[in-house]
Design an enzyme around this catalytic site. Structure first.
Site, PDB file in Angstrom:
ATOM      1  N   CYS A  34       4.244  -5.359   2.739  1.00 24.04           N
ATOM      2  CA  CYS A  34       4.752  -5.390   1.361  1.00 24.04           C
ATOM      3  C   CYS A  34       5.978  -4.504   1.151  1.00 24.04           C
ATOM      4  CB  CYS A  34       3.657  -5.008   0.369  1.00 24.04           C
ATOM      5  SG  CYS A  34       3.166  -3.274   0.467  1.00 24.04           S
ATOM      6  N   ASP A  36       5.961  -1.159   0.722  1.00 21.02           N
ATOM      7  CA  ASP A  36       5.689   0.078  -0.006  1.00 21.02           C
ATOM      8  C   ASP A  36       5.688   1.271   0.954  1.00 21.02           C
ATOM      9  OD1 ASP A  36       5.305  -1.433  -2.289  1.00 21.02           O
ATOM     10  OD2 ASP A  36       3.126  -1.376  -2.184  1.00 21.02           O
ATOM     11  N   CYS A  60       5.843  -1.026  -5.621  1.00 21.27           N
ATOM     12  CA  CYS A  60       5.543  -1.727  -6.872  1.00 21.27           C
ATOM     13  C   CYS A  60       4.825  -0.810  -7.853  1.00 21.27           C
ATOM     14  CB  CYS A  60       4.684  -2.955  -6.565  1.00 21.27           C
ATOM     15  SG  CYS A  60       3.051  -2.543  -5.904  1.00 21.27           S
ATOM     16  N   CYS A 104      -2.586  -1.179  -2.164  1.00 20.04           N
ATOM     17  CA  CYS A 104      -1.917   0.010  -2.718  1.00 20.04           C
ATOM     18  C   CYS A 104      -2.883   1.196  -2.770  1.00 20.04           C
ATOM     19  CB  CYS A 104      -1.374  -0.286  -4.117  1.00 20.04           C
ATOM     20  SG  CYS A 104      -0.059  -1.516  -4.128  1.00 20.04           S
TER      21      CYS A 104
END
Length: 150
Positions: A34, A36, A60, A104
């Site tokens: 992703c 991150d 995000c 996350c």
């Protein structure tokens, strides 16, 4: 995507953003899938209590919210108590995350562990139960349903 009010609060008004100069422990992890990246800084006193925790996250809204909540959850805790702050604990404290954003919370857990690992290495100590963290959580098998040690 439906985010809880707590996720939105920690995204729009994140707590503990920044760096700790001369941190006791600093851990950086990412997710190549992703994109991150999360860095957590810990200030740990001579009694192994986390006096301060800060973070810098590129990612995000859910990554920012989980970073914020993870630092809130570990402040004031002992190193051993902080080790028990799992991705599930972060998600529960945020009143949940959409399934596509669960990674996350894994990133937040792993960043805390990476900072604790750095602290242990700097001080030549072993933190019981702490495994060497990975720098990319997409490489890590996070089968969290297998055990709960509480």
């Amino acid at each position: 995507m439906n985010y809880s009010d707590k996720v939105m609060e920690h995204f729009t008004n994140p707590q503990n953003v920044g760096e700790i100069e001369n941190a006791s422990g600093c851990g950086t992890v990412g997710n190549a899938v992703c994109g991150d990246i999360m860095r957590v800084y810990l200030d740990i006193d001579e009694n192994n209590v986390i006096q301060d925790a800060k973070f810098k996250t590129f990612g995000c809204g859910a990554a920012i919210a989980t970073s914020s909540m993870a630092t809130v959850l570990v402040k004031g805790k002992t190193v051993q108590e902080a080790l028990k702050v799992t991705n599930k604990a972060v998600m529960e404290a945020l009143d949940g995350l959409p399934p596509v954003k669960v990674h996350c919370s894994l990133l937040a857990e792993e960043a805390i562990h990476a900072a604790l690992w750095d602290y242990a290495e700097k001080n030549g100590i072993v933190i019981e139960g702490l495994e060497k963290p990975v720098s990319d959580i997409s490489e890590h098998d996070h089968g969290r349903d297998d055990e709960d040690d509480e």
